[in-house]
Write an enzyme that holds these catalytic residues in place. Structure first.
Site, short mmCIF file in Angstrom:
data_model
loop_
_atom_site.label_atom_id
_atom_site.label_comp_id
_atom_site.label_asym_id
_atom_site.label_seq_id
_atom_site.Cartn_x
_atom_site.Cartn_y
_atom_site.Cartn_z
N HIS A 186 0.82 -1.08 0.14
CA HIS A 186 0.02 0.06 0.13
C HIS A 186 0.86 1.15 -0.01
O HIS A 186 0.33 2.19 -0.54
CB HIS A 186 -1.11 -0.07 1.24
CG HIS A 186 -2.15 -1.14 0.92
ND1 HIS A 186 -2.28 -2.49 1.08
CD2 HIS A 186 -3.11 -0.82 -0.05
CE1 HIS A 186 -3.22 -2.82 0.67
NE2 HIS A 186 -3.92 -2.16 -0.06
N GLU A 234 -10.99 -11.10 -4.69
CA GLU A 234 -9.87 -10.92 -4.34
C GLU A 234 -9.39 -12.07 -3.45
O GLU A 234 -8.24 -12.39 -3.09
CB GLU A 234 -9.02 -9.71 -3.73
CG GLU A 234 -10.21 -9.10 -2.55
CD GLU A 234 -9.78 -7.70 -2.17
OE1 GLU A 234 -8.90 -7.25 -2.53
OE2 GLU A 234 -10.64 -7.26 -1.11
N CYS A 275 -9.61 -3.83 -10.83
CA CYS A 275 -8.98 -2.82 -10.04
C CYS A 275 -7.76 -3.20 -9.55
O CYS A 275 -7.25 -2.10 -8.92
CB CYS A 275 -9.98 -2.32 -9.28
SG CYS A 275 -10.43 -3.32 -7.81
N ARG A 277 -15.24 1.86 -1.89
CA ARG A 277 -15.10 1.00 -1.17
C ARG A 277 -15.06 1.08 0.19
O ARG A 277 -14.52 1.83 0.76
CB ARG A 277 -13.77 0.00 -1.51
CG ARG A 277 -13.72 -1.29 -0.99
CD ARG A 277 -12.33 -2.12 -1.41
NE ARG A 277 -11.01 -1.27 -1.12
CZ ARG A 277 -9.74 -1.62 -1.56
NH1 ARG A 277 -9.67 -2.76 -2.14
NH2 ARG A 277 -8.62 -1.05 -0.83
N ARG A 287 -10.31 3.74 -2.32
CA ARG A 287 -9.70 3.24 -1.28
C ARG A 287 -9.97 4.06 -0.05
O ARG A 287 -9.19 4.93 0.52
CB ARG A 287 -8.53 2.80 -1.48
CG ARG A 287 -8.15 1.62 -2.38
CD ARG A 287 -6.51 1.50 -2.36
NE ARG A 287 -6.11 0.28 -2.94
CZ ARG A 287 -5.67 0.40 -4.35
NH1 ARG A 287 -5.55 1.52 -5.06
NH2 ARG A 287 -5.45 -0.94 -4.71
N ASN A 310 -4.51 -7.76 -6.76
CA ASN A 310 -3.06 -7.80 -5.96
C ASN A 310 -3.37 -8.78 -4.95
O ASN A 310 -2.63 -9.53 -4.76
CB ASN A 310 -3.27 -6.29 -5.29
CG ASN A 310 -3.12 -5.16 -6.40
OD1 ASN A 310 -2.77 -5.46 -7.48
ND2 ASN A 310 -3.71 -4.07 -5.86
N ASP A 311 -4.46 -8.95 -4.48
CA ASP A 311 -4.72 -9.99 -3.42
C ASP A 311 -5.12 -11.24 -3.75
O ASP A 311 -4.51 -12.33 -3.18
CB ASP A 311 -5.98 -9.46 -2.31
CG ASP A 311 -5.53 -8.34 -1.43
OD1 ASP A 311 -4.57 -8.57 -0.81
OD2 ASP A 311 -6.23 -7.09 -1.04
N ARG A 334 2.23 -9.97 -0.62
CA ARG A 334 2.41 -9.13 -1.54
C ARG A 334 3.44 -7.78 -1.40
O ARG A 334 3.74 -7.33 -2.19
CB ARG A 334 0.85 -8.35 -2.05
CG ARG A 334 0.25 -7.62 -0.55
CD ARG A 334 -1.24 -7.36 -1.09
NE ARG A 334 -1.17 -5.96 -1.73
CZ ARG A 334 -2.54 -5.28 -1.81
NH1 ARG A 334 -3.57 -5.94 -1.45
NH2 ARG A 334 -2.50 -4.00 -2.39
C1 PEP Z 1 -6.49 -5.82 -4.94
O1 PEP Z 1 -6.26 -6.53 -3.81
O2 PEP Z 1 -6.21 -5.89 -6.14
C2 PEP Z 1 -7.05 -4.33 -4.65
C3 PEP Z 1 -7.61 -3.62 -5.74
O3 PEP Z 1 -7.23 -3.83 -3.38
P1 PEP Z 1 -6.12 -3.41 -2.66
O4 PEP Z 1 -4.96 -3.30 -3.37
O5 PEP Z 1 -6.27 -2.03 -1.73
O6 PEP Z 1 -5.98 -4.47 -1.58
MG MG Z 2 -7.40 -6.00 -2.04
#
Ligand code: PEP
Ligand code: MG
Length: 592
Positions: free
Chosen positions: A196, A437, A508, A340, A303, A460-461, A471
């Site tokens: 993040h 995710e 996303c 979100r 976010r 990402n998750d 990650r």
């Molecule tokens: C993801 O997990 O891909 C996502 C968009 O949410 P974040 O990156 O905020 O966990």
């Molecule tokens: Mg995520």
């Protein structure tokens, strides 16, 4: 003898926020807490007292959150320990004495506090009583907490603008503070593309490279650096030829950026007329202007937890949240805004008393909110109220079970009822979507599709959970491959279920901005790609260079590939053949 420090050295890492920058380093050390005796100039004394008060208030906010969480998770007895620490903060024997010490002896706040605390600790330790000895530990905790707050503000405000911040590790909150100081860029030893702090650097437009392994410990403040946030490289003490090459590269990149602006008003449409929606991922209210500037057709992911990080607190009132959401929603109306609900936990620090061993597998996202309706309800009400001003969608993070979606819907119904009885306006039928995710959602996508108005795939998750790769852990960052065929199969499964049910799907996660992934995702039938606004023009260029049919073919090949390398190699060839292979741009998405 050669001066080793002056020799050029190259560190390779992962490019996480685009841009090339050249300037002196500022090494930000997260050192162990040590205090030294320092005497203040007389005119700084009152400011120092004010800093102490502020640090104590921040410590109280930390402790309040810790107390609430501990009480709920571990019970009243455990919470009492922290309650006692909270009381110590305001005890005159601590706060009052430290204040007097600053005024009388002109000591810096941290040293004054340390002296006062040390005296109390010695008395407790000498008592020979176990209970009092334990309290001495508490005093140490309280001291460390306050000093950390004093330091944080001071270290960050010590950075000269026009420096490149180098650190072992930073948090998303740190990068916000640094960017306010106008830093040129940021280099970190740890972290990954989807940490993040990296996402935040992109939002703030701070060029950044992470996972540099040992850079911070091997340079000094003032060393000249070249930071290449496209290729993922930092050059220390560049020689003249290197500097010249990077100046040219920087010019080329900036020219390309300017040229890309010409794409802003063009449709994201394939050569055979298939349209894809391109939306923006935002983290901050100020970024709303990027929606128009980069030609986004809406906000695909807001976010909201980052807003809370900026505010420095978790309990932002319904009214304050409403004002923020209303401003964002009105600014982009009638384009949609996907808000979100809070995704706390993981690396978005949740102040818990006991550290979780696996925070990404722990108390995170909707799990926290369903345990704490006092956080979720004001947010749902604020979002619903904002829906009266434009086109709002609600997105639920970190869903694992269908039951979680049902519970959120029940709370939404309650929020609507409460708003009705308060005479507040809100839109009917605000769509509720699920973040895909966690693999369980992709695997049972049919069932989730029946309960959701849309899906948003968080690659990402999804990648982290499908491939068992943290990650943010740079030791395994090479294994974090969001183009892995296993991840693509989960995406495909999600899309198929959504199509059967007639609900739209967006991607996303960072994969949406990966030029190699774009033809595959479009070919598979993704409706919307949502990403940091800076990447939108480059992605649009790829969409406008492909046909849907080509995308379908590439998607089939990718799904049949053995691993991510095979997928990447095939897509590199395709991008090159289609004139989208601008070398440093492709590099920028390719830190692994
Ligand atoms: C993801 O997990 O891909 C996502 C968009 O949410 P974040 O990156 O905020 O966990
Ligand atoms: Mg995520």
């Amino acid at each position: 003898m050669t001066d080793l420090r002056a020799r050029e050295r190259v560190f390779d890492g992962i490019a996480v926020s685009p841009g090339i920058t050249i300037g002196p380093a500022y090494v930000h050390a997260r050192e162990a807490i040590e205090v030294e005796e320092r005497i203040l100039e007389p005119d700084l004394v009152e400011q120092e007292v004010a800093s102490l008060h502020e640090a104590i208030e921040r410590s109280e906010r930390d402790l309040n959150k810790i107390i609430a969480v501990t009480r709920e998770k571990l019970g009243e007895d455990s919470a009492e320990i922290f309650e006692a620490q909270r009381l110590m903060l305001f005890d005159d024997a601590v706060r009052g004495e430290a204040e007097r010490c600053i005024r009388r002896d002109r000591f810096e706040a941290s040293y004054a506090l340390h002296r006062v605390m040390q005296r109390h600790r010695k008395i407790l330790e000498a008592s020979g009583n176990d209970y009092f000895r334990e309290r001495a530990h508490d005093l140490q905790d309280v001291e460390d907490r306050i000093i950390r707050h004093l330091r944080r503000g001071r270290l960050i405000s010590a950075v000269d603008p026009s420096h490149i911040v180098v650190s072992e590790n930073l948090t998303a909150a740190d990068i916000i503070l640094f960017s306010r100081r106008g830093i040129l860029g940021c280099a970190m030893d740890y972290g990954g593309l989807t940490s993040h702090v990296s996402i935040m650097a992109r939002s703030l437009g701070v060029p950044a490279v992470v996972s540099l392994h040992g850079l911070a410990g091997s340079i000094s403040t003032g060393d000249v650096l070249v930071l290449d946030g496209l290729r993922g490289r930092v050059v220390v003490n560049p020689d003249d030829a290197t500097l010249e090459a990077y100046r040219k590269r920087k010019d080329r990149f900036e020219r390309l950026r300017a040229e890309e602006k010409s794409l802003v008003h063009l449709e994201p449409e394939t050569i055979d007329g298939h349209r894809v929606r391109l939306e923006a991922n935002l983290e901050l209210r100020d970024e709303v202007s990027f929606v128009a500037e980069y030609g986004a057709q809406g906000i695909g992911l807001f976010r909201t937890e980052m807003l809370f990080l900026v505010e420095g607190r978790l309990s932002v009132s319904e009214e304050d949240q409403f004002r923020i959401y209303q401003a964002v929603v009105s600014a982009v109306a009638p384009a949609p805004v996907t808000l979100r609900v809070l995704d706390l936990g993981g690396d978005k620090l949740l102040p818990v008393a006991h550290r979780e061993h696996n925070p990404f597998l722990g108390w995170r996202g909707i799990r926290v909110l369903l345990d704490k309706p006092d956080l979720l309800m004001p947010q749902l009400k604020a979002i619903l109220r904002a829906s009266a001003f434009g086109n709002v969608r609600i997105l639920i993070p970190m869903v694992t079970d269908v039951g979680e979606v049902r519970q959120v819907r029940a709370l939404l119904a309650r929020a609507r009822e409460e708003l009705r009885s308060e005479g507040r306006a809100f839109a009917d039928n605000v769509p509720v979507g699920v973040m895909v995710e966690v693999p369980s959602v992709a695997l049972l996508a049919d069932r989730f599709a029946a309960e959701s108005d849309f899906f948003s795939i968080g690659t990402n998750d999804l990648t982290q959970y499908a491939l068992a790769v943290d990650r943010g852990n740079d030791l395994v960052s090479k294994l974090f491959r969001d183009l892995h065929p296993a991840v693509l199969h989960l995406v495909r499964k999600t899309l198929e279920a959504a199509k059967r049910r007639g609900i739209p799907v967006s991607v996303c996660g960072e994969l949406a901005a990966n030029l190699r992934a774009v033809p595959i995702l479009v070919g598979m039938g993704v409706d919307t790609l949502s990403m940091s606004p800076v990447y939108l023009p480059g992605v649009k260029r790829v969409i406008r260079s492909m046909s849907k049919e080509e995308g379908q073919l590439l998607a089939r090949e990718a799904l049949e590939s053995d691993d991510a390398d095979e997928v990447a190699a095939r897509l590199d060839r395709w991008l090159e053949e289609h004139g989208c292979g601008v070398p440093f741009l492709v590099d920028s998405r390719n830190g692994h």
